[in-house]
Write a protein that holds these residues in place. Structure first.
Motif, short mmCIF file in Angstrom:
data_model
loop_
_atom_site.label_atom_id
_atom_site.label_comp_id
_atom_site.label_asym_id
_atom_site.label_seq_id
_atom_site.Cartn_x
_atom_site.Cartn_y
_atom_site.Cartn_z
N PHE A 151 125.29 -20.45 138.39
CA PHE A 151 124.77 -20.36 137.02
C PHE A 151 125.75 -19.65 136.08
CE2 PHE A 151 121.36 -20.83 140.00
CZ PHE A 151 120.50 -21.72 139.39
N ALA A 152 127.01 -19.72 136.43
CA ALA A 152 128.05 -19.00 135.68
C ALA A 152 128.50 -19.72 134.42
CB ALA A 152 129.25 -18.74 136.58
N GLU A 153 128.00 -20.95 134.18
CA GLU A 153 128.41 -21.72 133.00
C GLU A 153 127.20 -22.10 132.14
OE1 GLU A 153 131.64 -24.74 133.18
OE2 GLU A 153 131.37 -24.56 135.33
N PRO A 154 126.47 -21.13 131.61
CA PRO A 154 125.37 -21.50 130.73
C PRO A 154 125.90 -22.14 129.45
CG PRO A 154 125.73 -19.13 130.63
CD PRO A 154 126.62 -19.66 131.73
N ILE A 155 125.30 -23.25 129.06
CA ILE A 155 125.66 -23.86 127.78
C ILE A 155 125.17 -22.97 126.65
CG2 ILE A 155 125.40 -25.90 126.32
CD1 ILE A 155 126.96 -26.43 128.89
N GLY A 156 123.99 -22.37 126.87
CA GLY A 156 123.41 -21.46 125.88
C GLY A 156 121.98 -21.85 125.55
N GLY A 157 121.46 -21.29 124.49
CA GLY A 157 120.11 -21.59 124.06
C GLY A 157 119.97 -23.06 123.69
N ALA A 158 118.82 -23.64 124.01
CA ALA A 158 118.59 -25.06 123.77
C ALA A 158 117.16 -25.29 123.29
CB ALA A 158 118.86 -25.87 125.04
N VAL A 159 116.98 -26.37 122.56
CA VAL A 159 115.67 -26.75 122.02
C VAL A 159 115.21 -28.04 122.67
CG1 VAL A 159 114.44 -27.48 119.94
CG2 VAL A 159 116.10 -25.61 119.80
N THR A 186 109.96 -26.15 121.82
CA THR A 186 110.22 -24.94 122.58
C THR A 186 111.71 -24.71 122.74
OG1 THR A 186 109.46 -23.68 124.50
CG2 THR A 186 110.24 -25.91 124.92
N GLU A 187 112.03 -23.51 123.19
CA GLU A 187 113.42 -23.14 123.44
C GLU A 187 113.57 -22.62 124.87
OE1 GLU A 187 115.29 -20.59 120.59
OE2 GLU A 187 114.31 -21.57 118.88
N GLY A 188 114.77 -22.74 125.38
CA GLY A 188 115.09 -22.24 126.70
C GLY A 188 116.59 -22.15 126.86
N VAL A 189 117.05 -22.03 128.09
CA VAL A 189 118.47 -21.92 128.37
C VAL A 189 118.93 -23.18 129.09
CG1 VAL A 189 120.27 -20.59 129.53
CG2 VAL A 189 118.27 -19.42 128.58
N LEU A 190 120.02 -23.76 128.64
CA LEU A 190 120.61 -24.92 129.29
C LEU A 190 121.79 -24.48 130.12
CD1 LEU A 190 120.31 -28.03 129.48
CD2 LEU A 190 122.06 -28.18 127.69
N TYR A 191 121.76 -24.82 131.41
CA TYR A 191 122.84 -24.49 132.32
C TYR A 191 123.58 -25.77 132.75
CZ TYR A 191 120.53 -19.95 133.22
OH TYR A 191 119.96 -18.70 133.11
N LYS A 192 124.86 -25.63 132.97
CA LYS A 192 125.66 -26.67 133.61
C LYS A 192 125.89 -26.23 135.05
CE LYS A 192 130.21 -28.92 133.31
NZ LYS A 192 131.50 -28.93 132.57
N LEU A 193 125.41 -27.03 136.00
CA LEU A 193 125.40 -26.63 137.41
C LEU A 193 126.09 -27.65 138.30
CD1 LEU A 193 121.59 -25.74 137.76
CD2 LEU A 193 123.44 -24.20 137.08
N PRO A 194 126.61 -27.20 139.44
CA PRO A 194 126.99 -28.16 140.48
C PRO A 194 125.73 -28.72 141.12
CG PRO A 194 127.23 -25.92 141.29
CD PRO A 194 126.87 -25.81 139.84
N VAL A 217 114.06 -33.87 130.83
CA VAL A 217 113.83 -33.80 129.39
C VAL A 217 115.17 -33.83 128.66
CG1 VAL A 217 111.68 -32.49 129.63
CG2 VAL A 217 113.86 -31.26 129.42
N ASP A 218 115.12 -34.12 127.37
CA ASP A 218 116.31 -34.07 126.53
C ASP A 218 116.35 -32.72 125.82
OD1 ASP A 218 116.72 -36.65 127.33
OD2 ASP A 218 116.08 -37.56 125.44
N ALA A 219 117.50 -32.08 125.83
CA ALA A 219 117.64 -30.75 125.23
C ALA A 219 118.82 -30.75 124.26
CB ALA A 219 117.86 -29.70 126.31
N CYS A 220 118.63 -30.09 123.12
CA CYS A 220 119.69 -29.97 122.12
C CYS A 220 120.27 -28.56 122.16
CB CYS A 220 119.14 -30.27 120.73
SG CYS A 220 120.39 -30.19 119.43
N ALA A 221 121.58 -28.47 122.37
CA ALA A 221 122.26 -27.18 122.43
C ALA A 221 123.60 -27.28 121.72
CB ALA A 221 122.47 -26.75 123.88
N ASN A 222 123.89 -26.33 120.85
CA ASN A 222 125.16 -26.28 120.13
C ASN A 222 125.45 -27.59 119.39
OD1 ASN A 222 125.58 -23.69 121.23
ND2 ASN A 222 126.55 -24.56 123.06
N LEU A 257 118.65 -12.74 125.15
CA LEU A 257 120.07 -13.05 125.31
C LEU A 257 120.43 -14.42 124.73
CD1 LEU A 257 122.76 -12.05 126.50
CD2 LEU A 257 122.10 -13.14 128.67
N TYR A 258 119.52 -15.40 124.88
CA TYR A 258 119.90 -16.78 124.58
C TYR A 258 119.12 -17.44 123.43
CZ TYR A 258 122.46 -16.86 129.03
OH TYR A 258 123.34 -16.60 130.04
N LEU A 259 117.87 -17.07 123.22
CA LEU A 259 117.03 -17.82 122.29
C LEU A 259 117.15 -17.28 120.87
CD1 LEU A 259 113.84 -18.34 124.48
CD2 LEU A 259 116.09 -19.44 124.62
N SER A 260 116.69 -18.08 119.92
CA SER A 260 116.71 -17.62 118.54
C SER A 260 115.78 -16.42 118.39
CB SER A 260 116.27 -18.74 117.60
OG SER A 260 114.90 -19.05 117.80
#
Length: 277
Positions: A151-159, A186-194, A217-222, A257-260
């Motif tokens: 989980f070392a590559e979080p994209i960040g907050g996502a909607v 809603t909001e949450g954290v989007l991670y890029k994972l192996p 689900v589809d999530a919007c981040a950055n 840390l991540y959400l609005s």
């Protein structure tokens, strides 16, 4: 006059026959019917309306002209009316299914979800995008389990549009988080994972014990939309109660840390407003 259609296989979003539903309105992304899902000898999905297991799919609003066109396309199937479970209540819809006796030679898909079945069978090394909205927004338990490197590559907050964060999983010490498809936001954290991280997430979320089920689900981040992100939904939803303190602390750490700021504060107020056990 409009009619409802439940789809579970190649008619779903981003599947190869989805263009046949052009113009149909998606009513629910997270819908289910009772039945058994199979992979045919041609490697295609087929369902039978038998038993009490669930088949997961999407619900669309369409018209009789489209139904007639689909009838001509799915000649090997029967079009049947069936009850459909959604987060906003039960509906009645058409579905293209096979008679149980025709499915006897086929392999059963235990999860009841064609998308999840294909996800777990993937052979490429492309990353997995995972949307976390509860305690997995925090990394404390990742470190305890020795999987924090996943989980070392979080994209960040996502909607995620169309869903609300709720607390429908009842436990002896309180509740746990859930996503409910109620038209919210809603909001949450989007991670890029192996891909191997999915094994840990399946175990943590109790997929084998039927606590949560994997969904997409589809999530919007950055400013970018990430389609088909893995997440987990509560299977047996109960009346909401407050989460226990330790669990709420994990959620709040991740949210801060991540959400609005507005959503983070809204989520805290909501958790505090729920009845205690």
């Amino acid at each position: 006059m409009t009619v409802l259609l439940f789809v579970y296989g190649l008619l779903r979003k981003r599947e190869k026959n989805h263009q046949l539903l052009k113009g149909a309105r998606c009513v629910c992304e997270q819908a289910a019917i009772n039945g058994v899902l199979y992979e045919t000898d041609k490697g295609l999905p087929a369902a039978s309306l038998t038993g009490t297991s669930f088949i997961y799919g999407e619900l669309y609003e369409t018209d009789h002209q489209m139904i007639r066109e689909l009838d001509a396309h799915y000649l090997d199937f029967e079009r049947r009316e069936t009850a459909v479970n959604t987060d906003l209540g039960n509906k009645t819809a058409f579905a293209y299914v096979m008679k149980p006796e025709k499915c006897v030679p086929f392999d059963r898909i235990e999860s009841g979800d064609w998308k999840e079945y294909r996800f777990m069978k993937r052979e490429d090394d492309s990353p997995v995008y995972y949307f976390a909205y509860g305690s997995c927004m925090d990394n404390a338990r990742f470190k305890q389990a020795g999987v924090d490197h996943f989980f070392a590559e979080p994209i960040g907050g996502a909607v995620v549009e169309g869903y609300s964060t709720r607390f429908t999983l009842k436990r002896p010490d309180g509740s746990r988080a859930d996503l409910v498809e109620d038209g919210g936001r809603t909001e949450g954290v989007l991670y890029k994972l192996p891909f191997e991280a999915a094994t840990y997430l399946y175990k943590r979320e109790g997929v084998d014990s039927h606590t949560y089920r994997p969904a997409f689900v589809d999530a919007c981040a950055n400013g970018r939309v990430y389609t088909g992100c893995l997440t987990f939904l509560v299977l047996e939803k109960a009346e909401e109660i407050a989460p226990p303190g330790h669990y709420q602390e994990e959620i709040e750490r991740g949210a801060d840390l991540y959400l609005s700021p507005d959503f983070s504060e809204k989520l805290k107020r909501y958790m505090n407003s729920l009845p205690k056990i």
